[in-house]
Design a protein around this motif. Structure first.
Motif, PDB file in Angstrom:
ATOM      1  N   ASP A 160      -7.348  -1.649  18.305  1.00 48.08           N
ATOM      2  CA  ASP A 160      -6.394  -0.852  17.040  1.00 48.08           C
ATOM      3  C   ASP A 160      -5.620  -0.095  16.882  1.00 48.08           C
ATOM      4  O   ASP A 160      -5.053   0.878  17.827  1.00 48.08           O
ATOM      5  CB  ASP A 160      -7.395  -0.550  16.644  1.00 48.08           C
ATOM      6  CG  ASP A 160      -7.614  -0.552  14.507  1.00 48.08           C
ATOM      7  OD1 ASP A 160      -6.561   0.042  14.646  1.00 48.08           O
ATOM      8  OD2 ASP A 160      -8.787   0.072  14.594  1.00 48.08           O
TER       9      ASP A 160
ATOM     10  N   SER B 230      -3.657   0.170  14.360  1.00 49.68           N
ATOM     11  CA  SER B 230      -3.482   0.508  12.710  1.00 49.68           C
ATOM     12  C   SER B 230      -2.483   2.650  12.979  1.00 49.68           C
ATOM     13  O   SER B 230      -1.694   2.835  12.242  1.00 49.68           O
ATOM     14  CB  SER B 230      -4.396   0.562  12.265  1.00 49.68           C
ATOM     15  OG  SER B 230      -5.882   1.227  12.699  1.00 49.68           O
TER      16      SER B 230
ATOM     17  N   ALA C  90       0.489   4.400  11.580  1.00 47.64           N
ATOM     18  CA  ALA C  90      -0.003   5.479  11.089  1.00 47.64           C
ATOM     19  C   ALA C  90       0.731   6.517  11.319  1.00 47.64           C
ATOM     20  O   ALA C  90       1.742   7.672  10.608  1.00 47.64           O
ATOM     21  CB  ALA C  90      -1.416   5.566  10.440  1.00 47.64           C
TER      22      ALA C  90
ATOM     23  N   SER D 224      -5.803  -5.356  16.808  1.00 48.59           N
ATOM     24  CA  SER D 224      -6.707  -5.295  15.628  1.00 48.59           C
ATOM     25  C   SER D 224      -5.292  -4.584  14.076  1.00 48.59           C
ATOM     26  O   SER D 224      -5.088  -3.738  15.216  1.00 48.59           O
ATOM     27  CB  SER D 224      -7.664  -4.532  15.223  1.00 48.59           C
ATOM     28  OG  SER D 224      -8.311  -4.203  13.865  1.00 48.59           O
ATOM     29  N   PHE D 225      -4.926  -4.513  12.872  1.00 53.11           N
ATOM     30  CA  PHE D 225      -3.956  -3.704  12.711  1.00 53.11           C
ATOM     31  C   PHE D 225      -4.933  -2.470  10.968  1.00 53.11           C
ATOM     32  O   PHE D 225      -4.112  -2.204  10.583  1.00 53.11           O
ATOM     33  CB  PHE D 225      -2.981  -4.851  11.607  1.00 53.11           C
ATOM     34  CG  PHE D 225      -2.008  -5.267  12.648  1.00 53.11           C
ATOM     35  CD1 PHE D 225      -1.048  -4.671  13.182  1.00 53.11           C
ATOM     36  CD2 PHE D 225      -2.206  -6.628  13.288  1.00 53.11           C
ATOM     37  CE1 PHE D 225       0.235  -5.004  14.004  1.00 53.11           C
ATOM     38  CE2 PHE D 225      -1.604  -7.396  13.864  1.00 53.11           C
ATOM     39  CZ  PHE D 225      -0.581  -6.119  14.176  1.00 53.11           C
ATOM     40  N   GLY D 226      -5.806  -2.726  11.234  1.00 60.68           N
ATOM     41  CA  GLY D 226      -6.426  -2.450  10.790  1.00 60.68           C
ATOM     42  C   GLY D 226      -6.620  -2.787   8.849  1.00 60.68           C
ATOM     43  O   GLY D 226      -5.833  -3.830   8.513  1.00 60.68           O
ATOM     44  N   SER D 227      -6.233  -1.998   7.616  1.00 63.67           N
ATOM     45  CA  SER D 227      -5.856  -1.643   6.267  1.00 63.67           C
ATOM     46  C   SER D 227      -4.415  -1.190   6.823  1.00 63.67           C
ATOM     47  O   SER D 227      -3.686  -0.262   6.592  1.00 63.67           O
ATOM     48  CB  SER D 227      -6.215  -0.392   6.202  1.00 63.67           C
ATOM     49  OG  SER D 227      -7.751  -1.345   5.465  1.00 63.67           O
ATOM     50  N   LEU D 228      -3.605  -2.209   7.659  1.00 59.71           N
ATOM     51  CA  LEU D 228      -2.083  -1.761   7.866  1.00 59.71           C
ATOM     52  C   LEU D 228      -0.841  -1.750   6.059  1.00 59.71           C
ATOM     53  O   LEU D 228      -1.264  -2.358   5.610  1.00 59.71           O
ATOM     54  CB  LEU D 228      -1.553  -2.737   8.079  1.00 59.71           C
ATOM     55  CG  LEU D 228       0.339  -2.287   8.811  1.00 59.71           C
ATOM     56  CD1 LEU D 228       0.220  -1.061   9.442  1.00 59.71           C
ATOM     57  CD2 LEU D 228       0.378  -3.847   9.546  1.00 59.71           C
ATOM     58  N   HIS D 229      -0.238  -0.491   6.393  1.00 61.36           N
ATOM     59  CA  HIS D 229       0.276  -0.055   4.947  1.00 61.36           C
ATOM     60  C   HIS D 229       1.435   0.952   5.979  1.00 61.36           C
ATOM     61  O   HIS D 229       1.684   2.009   6.676  1.00 61.36           O
ATOM     62  CB  HIS D 229      -0.486   1.078   4.439  1.00 61.36           C
ATOM     63  CG  HIS D 229       0.537   1.641   3.405  1.00 61.36           C
ATOM     64  ND1 HIS D 229       0.503   1.275   2.194  1.00 61.36           N
ATOM     65  CD2 HIS D 229       1.780   2.472   3.494  1.00 61.36           C
ATOM     66  CE1 HIS D 229       1.528   1.293   1.652  1.00 61.36           C
ATOM     67  NE2 HIS D 229       2.028   2.803   1.724  1.00 61.36           N
ATOM     68  N   HIS D 230       2.753   0.507   5.434  1.00 62.97           N
ATOM     69  CA  HIS D 230       4.178   1.065   6.126  1.00 62.97           C
ATOM     70  C   HIS D 230       5.179   0.758   5.555  1.00 62.97           C
ATOM     71  O   HIS D 230       5.661   0.226   4.934  1.00 62.97           O
ATOM     72  CB  HIS D 230       4.484   0.262   7.887  1.00 62.97           C
ATOM     73  CG  HIS D 230       4.725   1.820   8.711  1.00 62.97           C
ATOM     74  ND1 HIS D 230       6.050   2.190   8.793  1.00 62.97           N
ATOM     75  CD2 HIS D 230       4.250   2.120   9.858  1.00 62.97           C
ATOM     76  CE1 HIS D 230       6.961   2.134   9.282  1.00 62.97           C
ATOM     77  NE2 HIS D 230       5.499   2.542  10.370  1.00 62.97           N
TER      78      HIS D 230
ATOM     79  N   GLU E 164      -5.431  -9.450   8.630  1.00 64.99           N
ATOM     80  CA  GLU E 164      -4.491  -8.260   8.181  1.00 64.99           C
ATOM     81  C   GLU E 164      -3.454  -7.722   7.720  1.00 64.99           C
ATOM     82  O   GLU E 164      -3.541  -7.023   7.092  1.00 64.99           O
ATOM     83  CB  GLU E 164      -5.567  -7.474   9.459  1.00 64.99           C
ATOM     84  CG  GLU E 164      -7.109  -7.195   9.775  1.00 64.99           C
ATOM     85  CD  GLU E 164      -7.263  -6.284  11.121  1.00 64.99           C
ATOM     86  OE1 GLU E 164      -8.226  -6.301  10.785  1.00 64.99           O
ATOM     87  OE2 GLU E 164      -6.455  -6.734  12.235  1.00 64.99           O
TER      88      GLU E 164
ATOM     89  N   ALA F 113      -1.542  -6.751   4.323  1.00 67.27           N
ATOM     90  CA  ALA F 113      -1.287  -5.076   4.902  1.00 67.27           C
ATOM     91  C   ALA F 113      -0.181  -5.287   3.636  1.00 67.27           C
ATOM     92  O   ALA F 113       0.225  -5.952   3.037  1.00 67.27           O
ATOM     93  CB  ALA F 113      -0.247  -5.680   6.416  1.00 67.27           C
TER      94      ALA F 113
END
Length: 303
Positions: free
Chosen positions: A114, A116, A120, A137-143, A163, A167
């Motif tokens: 993972d 993610s 972050a 895994s990227f999880g809940s990706l926010h960048h 995922e 994103a």
């Protein structure tokens, strides 16, 4: 084909293997160990890199083979160590996790993790590249800053696609996905790729690569009137199984002519249809023409 050579340049800098110190910031450093290295050798090397006073100015980092003779060893320990040392790498903008050749480990055997929390931890990252899809895994990706995302696999699980599709990447300009084939983990369908064909999802993307795919023909047909083509400069369907059916769909798509570049290298397109493609007003790469055999077509990199 397999990946036989390590990357030689990164962010327009020559890559050198890190040994014990950062002697110059004019090069990009790759960290890797040999298969007979002692247990814990990679973490010691990464710790030494992060503790070097010049690491605070380093913009690039390439993570090569970290597992020694234990290919079951996934990247989670490396990810955790990078997260713990985030304050020592405040200017890191370019990160490649997995510059690994087939002699070190086949791509389909690379065990990732993972990432993610890693993304972050480095909100200043502009470029993130990862090789190997197992456990990725990227999880809940926010960048908010990331401009380039490259995910190289011999077979991408549809969870990874979901995922990335969900994103939030407002600055993304370069999206490159190596989709692979079913024998090595591909579990998606062309429907799973529909979000990547929408300008609403990726408003600033100018390069779209849906590469190394066993469903290249379906992708080409799904691009009919796709909004992602509005403003797209480079469409990359290389390394896959594109044949005449998909090529004809591209020829019938008026938006394809608006591209600057269309990469179709490693394809199964006939000479007749290739000639028509070569007359498009954009630059078209039709190199590496393959011939379908009795067992079918093959992506360029699977295992």
């Amino acid at each position: 084909m397999t990946i036989s050579e390590n990357l030689s340049a990164f962010n327009n800098k020559r890559i050198v293997d890190f040994e014990s110190e950062i002697s110059s910031l004019d090069v990009a450093y790759r960290l890797r160990i040999d298969y007979d290295s002692e247990e814990g050798a990679f973490k010691e090397m990464l710790t030494a890199f992060c503790n070097d006073p010049k690491a605070a100015e380093a913009k690039e980092l390439i993570i090569g083979a970290w597992f020694g003779d234990d290919m079951e060893n996934d990247s989670s320990g490396i990810v955790d160590l990078l997260i713990r040392n985030k304050d020592k790498l405040p200017k890191l903008e370019y990160l490649f996790l997995g510059d690994i050749t087939y002699e070190e480990c086949e791509m389909s055997w690379i065990n990732q993790s993972d990432v993610s929390l890693l993304l972050a931890a480095y909100p200043q990252l502009k470029h993130f590249q990862v090789r190997g899809g197992n456990q990725l895994s990227f999880g809940s990706l926010h960048h908010e800053v990331l401009e380039t995302l490259i995910v190289e696999t011999g077979g991408m699980d549809n969870q990874i696609l979901e995922e990335i599709a969900n994103a939030t990447l407002p600055q993304l300009k370069h999206l490159e996905l190596w989709l692979g084939d079913e024998s090595y983990g591909w579990s998606g369908t062309v429907e799973d790729l529909k979000p990547f064909l929408s300008r609403d999802h990726f408003p600033k993307v100018t390069y779209l690569g849906l590469k190394n795919s066993e469903i290249s023909d379906e992708i080409a047909k799904a691009l009919n009137d796709a909004s992602i083509l509005d403003g797209l400069e480079i469409l990359d369907l290389s390394m896959g199984t594109l044949g005449d059916e998909g090529a004809q769909a591209l020829l019938a798509n008026s938006k394809i002519a608006q591209l600057k570049s269309l990469n179709l290298s490693h394809h199964y397109i006939s000479d007749e249809v290739s000639e028509k493609l070569s007359k498009l007003p954009c630059q078209v790469d039709l190199s590496d023409q393959e011939e379908e055999d009795e067992y079918g077509r093959y992506v360029e990199v699977g295992e």
